[in-house]
Write a protein that holds these residues in place. Structure first.
Motif, PDB file in Angstrom:
ATOM      1  N   LEU A  90       0.785  -1.196   0.178  1.00 48.87           N
ATOM      2  CA  LEU A  90      -0.038  -0.023  -0.061  1.00 48.87           C
ATOM      3  C   LEU A  90       0.719   1.179  -0.097  1.00 48.87           C
ATOM      4  O   LEU A  90       0.356   2.379  -0.225  1.00 48.87           O
ATOM      5  N   THR A  91       2.063   1.237   0.485  1.00 47.32           N
ATOM      6  CA  THR A  91       3.096   2.246   0.386  1.00 47.32           C
ATOM      7  C   THR A  91       3.167   3.044  -1.287  1.00 47.32           C
ATOM      8  O   THR A  91       3.549   3.881  -1.218  1.00 47.32           O
ATOM      9  N   GLY A  92       2.627   2.076  -2.044  1.00 51.48           N
ATOM     10  CA  GLY A  92       2.581   2.521  -3.569  1.00 51.48           C
ATOM     11  C   GLY A  92       1.665   3.847  -3.861  1.00 51.48           C
ATOM     12  O   GLY A  92       1.929   4.756  -4.632  1.00 51.48           O
ATOM     13  N   LEU A  93       0.707   4.143  -2.865  1.00 53.10           N
ATOM     14  CA  LEU A  93      -0.209   5.110  -2.773  1.00 53.10           C
ATOM     15  C   LEU A  93       0.308   6.311  -2.404  1.00 53.10           C
ATOM     16  O   LEU A  93      -0.176   7.383  -2.801  1.00 53.10           O
ATOM     17  N   TYR A  94       1.520   6.263  -1.981  1.00 59.41           N
ATOM     18  CA  TYR A  94       2.240   7.736  -1.397  1.00 59.41           C
ATOM     19  C   TYR A  94       3.240   8.105  -2.697  1.00 59.41           C
ATOM     20  O   TYR A  94       3.523   9.244  -2.598  1.00 59.41           O
ATOM     21  N   ALA A  95       3.469   7.345  -3.602  1.00 60.02           N
ATOM     22  CA  ALA A  95       4.376   7.486  -4.635  1.00 60.02           C
ATOM     23  C   ALA A  95       4.066   8.831  -5.487  1.00 60.02           C
ATOM     24  O   ALA A  95       5.236   9.310  -6.261  1.00 60.02           O
ATOM     25  N   GLY A  96       3.138   9.170  -5.769  1.00 58.10           N
ATOM     26  CA  GLY A  96       2.881  10.041  -6.572  1.00 58.10           C
ATOM     27  C   GLY A  96       3.391  11.447  -6.540  1.00 58.10           C
ATOM     28  O   GLY A  96       3.786  12.220  -7.579  1.00 58.10           O
TER      29      GLY A  96
ATOM     30  N   LEU B 210      -3.525  16.664  -9.857  1.00 60.61           N
ATOM     31  CA  LEU B 210      -3.012  17.755  -9.116  1.00 60.61           C
ATOM     32  C   LEU B 210      -2.219  18.784 -10.200  1.00 60.61           C
ATOM     33  O   LEU B 210      -2.563  20.136 -10.097  1.00 60.61           O
ATOM     34  N   SER B 211      -1.428  18.327 -11.062  1.00 61.47           N
ATOM     35  CA  SER B 211      -0.597  19.036 -12.062  1.00 61.47           C
ATOM     36  C   SER B 211      -1.670  19.651 -13.251  1.00 61.47           C
ATOM     37  O   SER B 211      -1.428  20.790 -13.389  1.00 61.47           O
ATOM     38  N   TRP B 212      -2.646  19.095 -13.423  1.00 59.65           N
ATOM     39  CA  TRP B 212      -3.563  19.531 -14.191  1.00 59.65           C
ATOM     40  C   TRP B 212      -4.438  20.673 -13.780  1.00 59.65           C
ATOM     41  O   TRP B 212      -4.503  21.739 -14.351  1.00 59.65           O
ATOM     42  N   LEU B 213      -4.828  20.636 -12.546  1.00 52.59           N
ATOM     43  CA  LEU B 213      -5.291  21.658 -11.789  1.00 52.59           C
ATOM     44  C   LEU B 213      -4.235  22.757 -11.489  1.00 52.59           C
ATOM     45  O   LEU B 213      -4.849  24.044 -11.573  1.00 52.59           O
ATOM     46  N   ALA B 214      -3.211  22.523 -11.068  1.00 54.84           N
ATOM     47  CA  ALA B 214      -2.266  23.535 -10.915  1.00 54.84           C
ATOM     48  C   ALA B 214      -2.044  24.142 -12.250  1.00 54.84           C
ATOM     49  O   ALA B 214      -1.957  25.701 -12.279  1.00 54.84           O
ATOM     50  N   THR B 215      -1.910  23.788 -13.506  1.00 53.43           N
ATOM     51  CA  THR B 215      -1.650  24.457 -14.661  1.00 53.43           C
ATOM     52  C   THR B 215      -2.810  25.295 -15.025  1.00 53.43           C
ATOM     53  O   THR B 215      -2.682  26.519 -15.470  1.00 53.43           O
ATOM     54  N   ARG B 216      -4.062  24.907 -14.834  1.00 49.95           N
ATOM     55  CA  ARG B 216      -5.050  25.705 -14.914  1.00 49.95           C
ATOM     56  C   ARG B 216      -5.212  26.965 -14.102  1.00 49.95           C
ATOM     57  O   ARG B 216      -5.485  28.011 -14.516  1.00 49.95           O
ATOM     58  N   GLY B 217      -4.780  26.637 -12.974  1.00 47.77           N
ATOM     59  CA  GLY B 217      -4.811  27.993 -11.918  1.00 47.77           C
ATOM     60  C   GLY B 217      -3.518  28.928 -12.114  1.00 47.77           C
ATOM     61  O   GLY B 217      -3.959  30.085 -12.264  1.00 47.77           O
ATOM     62  N   LEU B 218      -2.451  28.342 -12.752  1.00 49.78           N
ATOM     63  CA  LEU B 218      -1.435  29.290 -12.968  1.00 49.78           C
ATOM     64  C   LEU B 218      -1.844  30.268 -14.436  1.00 49.78           C
ATOM     65  O   LEU B 218      -1.662  31.280 -14.616  1.00 49.78           O
ATOM     66  N   ALA B 219      -2.614  29.502 -15.525  1.00 47.61           N
ATOM     67  CA  ALA B 219      -3.021  29.897 -16.424  1.00 47.61           C
ATOM     68  C   ALA B 219      -3.860  31.272 -16.269  1.00 47.61           C
ATOM     69  O   ALA B 219      -4.108  32.364 -16.857  1.00 47.61           O
ATOM     70  N   ARG B 220      -4.716  31.243 -15.078  1.00 42.51           N
ATOM     71  CA  ARG B 220      -5.812  32.197 -14.708  1.00 42.51           C
ATOM     72  C   ARG B 220      -5.165  33.351 -14.338  1.00 42.51           C
ATOM     73  O   ARG B 220      -5.635  34.538 -14.508  1.00 42.51           O
ATOM     74  N   THR B 221      -3.792  33.195 -13.822  1.00 42.71           N
ATOM     75  CA  THR B 221      -3.199  34.460 -13.207  1.00 42.71           C
ATOM     76  C   THR B 221      -2.323  35.056 -14.313  1.00 42.71           C
ATOM     77  O   THR B 221      -2.044  36.348 -14.133  1.00 42.71           O
TER      78      THR B 221
ATOM     79  N   VAL C  38      -3.452  10.388  -9.648  1.00 36.50           N
ATOM     80  CA  VAL C  38      -4.319  11.180  -8.900  1.00 36.50           C
ATOM     81  C   VAL C  38      -3.399  12.216  -8.660  1.00 36.50           C
ATOM     82  O   VAL C  38      -3.640  13.668  -8.669  1.00 36.50           O
ATOM     83  N   ILE C  39      -2.152  11.961  -7.771  1.00 42.38           N
ATOM     84  CA  ILE C  39      -1.405  13.123  -7.288  1.00 42.38           C
ATOM     85  C   ILE C  39      -0.518  13.863  -8.312  1.00 42.38           C
ATOM     86  O   ILE C  39      -0.720  15.169  -8.342  1.00 42.38           O
TER      87      ILE C  39
ATOM     88  N   ALA D 115      -0.588  10.166 -18.204  1.00 36.68           N
ATOM     89  CA  ALA D 115       0.682  10.321 -17.956  1.00 36.68           C
ATOM     90  C   ALA D 115       1.321  10.146 -16.547  1.00 36.68           C
ATOM     91  O   ALA D 115       2.312   9.495 -16.320  1.00 36.68           O
ATOM     92  N   GLY D 116       0.177  10.647 -15.417  1.00 32.97           N
ATOM     93  CA  GLY D 116       0.722  10.358 -14.284  1.00 32.97           C
ATOM     94  C   GLY D 116       0.760   8.996 -13.970  1.00 32.97           C
ATOM     95  O   GLY D 116       1.730   8.410 -13.300  1.00 32.97           O
ATOM     96  N   ALA D 117      -0.224   8.204 -14.451  1.00 30.87           N
ATOM     97  CA  ALA D 117      -0.255   6.585 -14.311  1.00 30.87           C
ATOM     98  C   ALA D 117       0.851   6.003 -15.053  1.00 30.87           C
ATOM     99  O   ALA D 117       1.501   4.995 -14.386  1.00 30.87           O
ATOM    100  N   GLY D 118       1.481   6.467 -16.048  1.00 36.27           N
ATOM    101  CA  GLY D 118       2.516   6.089 -16.816  1.00 36.27           C
ATOM    102  C   GLY D 118       3.718   6.282 -16.058  1.00 36.27           C
ATOM    103  O   GLY D 118       4.701   5.253 -15.857  1.00 36.27           O
ATOM    104  N   ALA D 119       3.976   7.398 -15.427  1.00 32.95           N
ATOM    105  CA  ALA D 119       5.092   7.604 -14.624  1.00 32.95           C
ATOM    106  C   ALA D 119       5.071   6.793 -13.429  1.00 32.95           C
ATOM    107  O   ALA D 119       6.151   6.084 -12.647  1.00 32.95           O
TER     108      ALA D 119
END
Length: 212
Positions: free
Chosen positions: A59-65, A183-194, A178-179, A137-141
Motif C-alpha cells: 500500500l506504500t505505493g499509494l504515496y508515490a505520486g 493535481l498538476s492539471w489543476l495547478a496548470t489551469r490555476g497558473l493560466a488564470r493568473t 491522482v497526485i 501521464a501520471g499513471a505512466g510515470a
C-alpha cells in the motif's frame, strides 16, 4: 508578391517544438522546485511507511505520486517534447544534491518516471493536454516507478511475492494518476488564470476543454 516573399516568413519561423530560452528557464525552475518537493516527500515517506507497512506493505505505493509531479506539470506547462523527462530528471538530481536517502538510484528513478510520462504525451503527438491525458501521464510515470521498485536490482521491494508486486505497481499507477496527474492539471489551469503562462501554449489552459 513573389513565391519567395510569401515563403520567407515561414522559412524563418522557429519549429513549433523547438525549445526557447524561456522554456528552458521555466522547466529548470519547475525541476528545482520539484527537487525540493522530492526531498520533502521522501522525508514524509519515513513517517508514512511504518504504519502502512504494519497494515500491508504494498500500500506504500499509494504515496508515490508526489515524486512524479515535475514530469507531468512540466509537460503541461512547457508542451514541448522532452519536457517531462527533463523536469523529472533534473528534479531527481536536485534531491540527490540535497541529500537523498535513496542515494544515486534516485536519478534512475527520476529518469524512468519522466520517461513513463513522456511516452504518454508522445503517444498523443504532444497535442493533447486535457485531464484524461494528464491522468494517463501520471499513471505512466507511476507504472514505471512501480516496475523499477519491484524488478530492478536496487528495487526496495524486489523480495515481494508476485501478487504483492502487482498490487504495489497498481498502487503507484493510481497514485501517479491522482497526485501527479490530476493535481498538476489543476495547478496548470490555476497558473493560466493568473496570466503567469502568457509566454506558453498553455496560457489558455484554464479555458481548454476538460475531456477533449
Amino acid at each position: 508578391m513573389s513565391t519567395f516573399e510569401r515563403s520567407a516568413p515561414a522559412a524563418g519561423r522557429k519549429p513549433k517544438y523547438s525549445w526557447r530560452v524561456v522554456d528552458i528557464v521555466v522547466a529548470a525552475l519547475i525541476a528545482v522546485a520539484g527537487g525540493v518537493i522530492f526531498w520533502a516527500w521522501s522525508q514524509g515517506a519515513n513517517l508514512v511507511s511504518a504504519p502502512v507497512n504494519a497494515l500491508y506493505p504494498p500500500l506504500t505505493g499509494l504515496y508515490a505520486g508526489g515524486w512524479m509531479i515535475p514530469a507531468v506539470l512540466g509537460m503541461l506547462i512547457i508542451r514541448k517534447p522532452g519536457a517531462a523527462l527533463f523536469c523529472e530528471t533534473v528534479a531527481a538530481t536536485g534531491e540527490l544534491i540535497m541529500g537523498s536517502q535513496y542515494g544515486t538510484t534516485v536519478l534512475i528513478s527520476g529518469m524512468l518516471q519522466g520517461l513513463g510520462a513522456e511516452l504518454v504525451f508522445a503517444a498523443f503527438l504532444y497535442r493533447k493536454f486535457n485531464l484524461p491525458v494528464a491522468l494517463l501521464a501520471g499513471a505512466g510515470a507511476g507504472l514505471f516507478c512501480g516496475l523499477n521498485d519491484s524488478f530492478a536490482p536496487w528495487g526496495w521491494n524486489i523480495a515481494y511475492e508476485a501478487g504483492d508486486k502487482l498490487f504495489y505497481i497498481v498502487c503507484t499507477a493510481i497514485s501517479g494518476a491522482v497526485i501527479a496527474g490530476a493535481l498538476s492539471w489543476l495547478a496548470t489551469r490555476g497558473l493560466a488564470r493568473t496570466g503567469a503562462l502568457s509566454s506558453f501554449a498553455s496560457r489558455k489552459a484554464a479555458t481548454e476543454p476538460v475531456f477533449s
